[in-house]
Write a protein that holds these residues in place. Structure first.
Motif, PDB file in Angstrom:
ATOM      1  N   LEU A   1     -22.031 -13.464  71.263  1.00 31.76           N
ATOM      2  CA  LEU A   1     -21.333 -12.211  70.964  1.00 31.76           C
ATOM      3  C   LEU A   1     -20.770 -12.326  69.556  1.00 31.76           C
ATOM      4  CD1 LEU A   1     -20.103  -9.447  71.763  1.00 31.76           C
ATOM      5  CD2 LEU A   1     -18.111 -10.711  72.611  1.00 31.76           C
ATOM      6  N   ILE A   2     -21.154 -11.399  68.683  1.00 32.40           N
ATOM      7  CA  ILE A   2     -20.665 -11.413  67.312  1.00 32.40           C
ATOM      8  C   ILE A   2     -19.624 -10.311  67.140  1.00 32.40           C
ATOM      9  CG2 ILE A   2     -22.644  -9.988  66.579  1.00 32.40           C
ATOM     10  CD1 ILE A   2     -22.394 -11.301  63.816  1.00 32.40           C
ATOM     11  N   SER A   3     -18.485 -10.667  66.576  1.00 23.86           N
ATOM     12  CA  SER A   3     -17.402  -9.710  66.324  1.00 23.86           C
ATOM     13  C   SER A   3     -17.298  -9.464  64.834  1.00 23.86           C
ATOM     14  CB  SER A   3     -16.059 -10.248  66.846  1.00 23.86           C
ATOM     15  OG  SER A   3     -16.086 -10.447  68.236  1.00 23.86           O
ATOM     16  N   LEU A   4     -17.378  -8.208  64.436  1.00 23.56           N
ATOM     17  CA  LEU A   4     -17.133  -7.827  63.046  1.00 23.56           C
ATOM     18  C   LEU A   4     -15.709  -7.297  62.947  1.00 23.56           C
ATOM     19  CD1 LEU A   4     -20.192  -8.162  62.772  1.00 23.56           C
ATOM     20  CD2 LEU A   4     -20.209  -6.106  61.346  1.00 23.56           C
ATOM     21  N   VAL A   5     -14.913  -7.889  62.075  1.00 24.38           N
ATOM     22  CA  VAL A   5     -13.519  -7.481  61.875  1.00 24.38           C
ATOM     23  C   VAL A   5     -13.450  -6.699  60.572  1.00 24.38           C
ATOM     24  CG1 VAL A   5     -11.167  -8.281  61.473  1.00 24.38           C
ATOM     25  CG2 VAL A   5     -12.613  -9.421  63.188  1.00 24.38           C
ATOM     26  N   VAL A   6     -13.004  -5.441  60.665  1.00 22.97           N
ATOM     27  CA  VAL A   6     -13.063  -4.538  59.517  1.00 22.97           C
ATOM     28  C   VAL A   6     -11.687  -3.918  59.265  1.00 22.97           C
ATOM     29  CG1 VAL A   6     -14.325  -2.633  58.451  1.00 22.97           C
ATOM     30  CG2 VAL A   6     -15.410  -3.986  60.274  1.00 22.97           C
ATOM     31  N   PRO A   7     -10.877  -4.465  58.334  1.00 21.75           N
ATOM     32  CA  PRO A   7      -9.614  -3.807  57.973  1.00 21.75           C
ATOM     33  C   PRO A   7      -9.900  -2.505  57.214  1.00 21.75           C
ATOM     34  CG  PRO A   7      -9.672  -6.124  57.265  1.00 21.75           C
ATOM     35  CD  PRO A   7     -11.062  -5.731  57.623  1.00 21.75           C
ATOM     36  N   CYS A   8      -9.142  -1.463  57.535  1.00 15.82           N
ATOM     37  CA  CYS A   8      -9.359  -0.153  56.910  1.00 15.82           C
ATOM     38  C   CYS A   8      -8.038   0.429  56.420  1.00 15.82           C
ATOM     39  CB  CYS A   8      -9.987   0.825  57.905  1.00 15.82           C
ATOM     40  SG  CYS A   8     -11.607   0.342  58.521  1.00 15.82           S
ATOM     41  N   TYR A   9      -8.027   0.856  55.175  1.00 22.20           N
ATOM     42  CA  TYR A   9      -6.883   1.568  54.626  1.00 22.20           C
ATOM     43  C   TYR A   9      -7.398   2.722  53.777  1.00 22.20           C
ATOM     44  CZ  TYR A   9      -2.680   2.671  51.959  1.00 22.20           C
ATOM     45  OH  TYR A   9      -1.631   3.336  51.373  1.00 22.20           O
ATOM     46  N   ASN A  10      -7.186   3.934  54.251  1.00 23.42           N
ATOM     47  CA  ASN A  10      -7.647   5.141  53.560  1.00 23.42           C
ATOM     48  C   ASN A  10      -9.150   5.069  53.268  1.00 23.42           C
ATOM     49  OD1 ASN A  10      -5.017   6.065  53.620  1.00 23.42           O
ATOM     50  ND2 ASN A  10      -4.585   5.579  51.487  1.00 23.42           N
ATOM     51  N   GLU A  11      -9.917   4.810  54.311  1.00 22.68           N
ATOM     52  CA  GLU A  11     -11.373   4.691  54.170  1.00 22.68           C
ATOM     53  C   GLU A  11     -12.090   5.795  54.948  1.00 22.68           C
ATOM     54  OE1 GLU A  11     -12.966   2.936  52.227  1.00 22.68           O
ATOM     55  OE2 GLU A  11     -11.891   1.089  51.760  1.00 22.68           O
ATOM     56  N   SER A  12     -11.525   6.998  54.989  1.00 24.00           N
ATOM     57  CA  SER A  12     -12.137   8.081  55.759  1.00 24.00           C
ATOM     58  C   SER A  12     -13.534   8.432  55.253  1.00 24.00           C
ATOM     59  CB  SER A  12     -11.244   9.323  55.731  1.00 24.00           C
ATOM     60  OG  SER A  12     -11.036   9.776  54.398  1.00 24.00           O
TER      61      SER A  12
ATOM     62  N   VAL B   1     -17.068 -12.230  61.968  1.00 27.30           N
ATOM     63  CA  VAL B   1     -17.430 -11.943  60.577  1.00 27.30           C
ATOM     64  C   VAL B   1     -16.470 -10.894  60.027  1.00 27.30           C
ATOM     65  CG1 VAL B   1     -19.203 -11.101  58.996  1.00 27.30           C
ATOM     66  CG2 VAL B   1     -19.864 -12.444  61.016  1.00 27.30           C
ATOM     67  N   PRO B   2     -15.549 -11.268  59.134  1.00 25.97           N
ATOM     68  CA  PRO B   2     -14.725 -10.255  58.458  1.00 25.97           C
ATOM     69  C   PRO B   2     -15.560  -9.505  57.419  1.00 25.97           C
ATOM     70  CG  PRO B   2     -13.718 -12.458  58.369  1.00 25.97           C
ATOM     71  CD  PRO B   2     -15.131 -12.635  58.774  1.00 25.97           C
ATOM     72  N   MET B   3     -15.385  -8.195  57.383  1.00 28.00           N
ATOM     73  CA  MET B   3     -16.115  -7.368  56.418  1.00 28.00           C
ATOM     74  C   MET B   3     -15.211  -6.258  55.911  1.00 28.00           C
ATOM     75  SD  MET B   3     -19.993  -6.804  57.877  1.00 28.00           S
ATOM     76  CE  MET B   3     -20.501  -6.036  56.332  1.00 28.00           C
ATOM     77  N   ASP B   4     -15.433  -5.846  54.671  1.00 24.86           N
ATOM     78  CA  ASP B   4     -14.788  -4.648  54.147  1.00 24.86           C
ATOM     79  C   ASP B   4     -15.631  -3.434  54.525  1.00 24.86           C
ATOM     80  OD1 ASP B   4     -12.750  -6.112  53.033  1.00 24.86           O
ATOM     81  OD2 ASP B   4     -13.745  -6.315  51.081  1.00 24.86           O
ATOM     82  N   ALA B   5     -14.977  -2.282  54.577  1.00 21.85           N
ATOM     83  CA  ALA B   5     -15.661  -1.063  54.990  1.00 21.85           C
ATOM     84  C   ALA B   5     -16.405  -0.385  53.852  1.00 21.85           C
ATOM     85  CB  ALA B   5     -14.649  -0.081  55.597  1.00 21.85           C
ATOM     86  N   ASP B   6     -16.415  -0.973  52.660  1.00 26.82           N
ATOM     87  CA  ASP B   6     -17.007  -0.301  51.502  1.00 26.82           C
ATOM     88  C   ASP B   6     -18.497  -0.558  51.343  1.00 26.82           C
ATOM     89  OD1 ASP B   6     -17.018  -2.942  50.691  1.00 26.82           O
ATOM     90  OD2 ASP B   6     -15.359  -2.699  49.267  1.00 26.82           O
TER      91      ASP B   6
END
Length: 332
Positions: free
Chosen positions: A13-24, A101-106
């Protein structure tokens, strides 16, 4: 095949962790692209852990919509903006995957690398780093300051940061558990990632431009993050003032001896006020800088001693309370 490698041939099971701040403008595109890549992985389960870090636009609304129609999406809504390091920590506590896996939403970090990540993990590596070999998508000033920061940090710290490696990486569950066990409130995640160690390999990639939206890291925020990284893993800024004080004292003693000898040989003269004022202002400035450096470390001690939670969770969407946390705990 070793027992460790054999244990990684099952369905992970792979978990992607995606912090989001004003990424609408980005969360929909990110979800579509990443989900397409994850569905293409054979024999792999996945979850997308989005952490809304107090966004002021419609990011939360879009994330809630994603959670309603996609059972793989989990949304963690923090009570306010706690900063990316806290949001990333919240995601690590919520993720339940065998690998995280931490990732940015960009979408500057290509989801296509997930295939290589898993291949190296199955070969026995606990950490797979993604190193940016081409950062032309970033501005010249950002590239230059990042280069000098990595070099400076590696020289003055006991923990060397791999250059041009961000948060985008794969980590085995035991590495994530080690990070969760660290109790500190001031969290410079790149340094903590390096500190926990484990068997590590590196893959190179080209960083892409943002698909939409704008960066949320101003020059001031990057400067503060750099200070956080230096003071989190090095006490050299404190020791420097001992050496500087000794140097100034030595020069003062030598100059005092010169004045005595000159007075005995040529008599006393009337010194000018300009040089005296300059010396006073210079030493006063040095003292204030030294006090500021000491204050930075004292402030960290003060913050740690209060033991306030690193973040507060306001709501979860898409899943009940995570098994990675006690069922009633909404803070870390």
């Amino acid at each position: 095949m070793s027992s460790m490698s054999a244990s990684r041939t099952c369905t992970p099971l792979i978990s992607l962790v995606v912090p989001c701040y004003n990424e609408s403008a980005m969360v929909g595109l990110f979800h579509e692209e990443v989900s397409r890549q994850l569905r293409s992985l054979q024999g792999v389960g996945y979850e997308l852990v989005f952490v809304n870090d107090g966004s002021r636009d419609r990011t939360l609304d879009h994330l809630r919509e994603l959670a309603e129609r996609d059972p793989h999406v989990i949304v963690i809504d923090l009570a306010r903006n706690f900063g990316k390091e806290a949001a990333l920590t919240a995601g690590l506590f919520e993720a339940v995957g065998d690998v995280v896996v931490p990732m940015d939403a960009d979408l500057q970090d290509p989801p296509e690398l997930l295939v290589e990540f898993l291949a190296h993990w199955r070969n026995g590596y606990d950490v797979v780093l993604a190193r940016r070999v081409d950062r032309s998508a970033d501005g010249l000033l950002k590239r230059s300051t990042a280069h000098w920061f990595y070099r400076l940090h590696s020289r003055i710290s006991d923990v060397a940061l791999p250059e041009n490696v961000g948060d985008f990486r794969l980590m085995d569950r035991k590495v994530v558990d080690a990070l969760k066990a660290l109790p500190e409130r001031h969290r410079f995640m790149k340094g903590l990632f390096a500190w926990v160690g484990h068997r590590t390999t590196v893959i190179d990639y080209v960083r892409s431009p943002r698909a939409a939206g704008t960066t949320k890291f101003s020059g001031w925020k990057l400067w503060n993050l750099a200070l956080e990284g230096i003071t989190s893993f090095s006490t050299l800024p404190l020791r420097v003032w001992t050496y500087l004080g000794a140097l100034i004292a030595s020069v003062s003693i030598l100059y005092a001896g010169f004045i005595v000898i000159r007075t005995l040989l040529f008599g006393a003269d009337v010194p000018g006020y300009a040089s005296l004022l300059t010396s006073i202002l210079l030493l006063s400035g040095i003292q204030l800088i030294g006090i500021g450096v000491v204050g930075e470390y004292v402030g960290r001690i003060y913050t740690e001693s209060k033991q306030r939670p690193l973040y507060l969770i306001q709501a979860r969407y898409g899943r009940g309370p995570s098994s990675a946390l006690p069922q009633t705990q909404d803070e870390v």
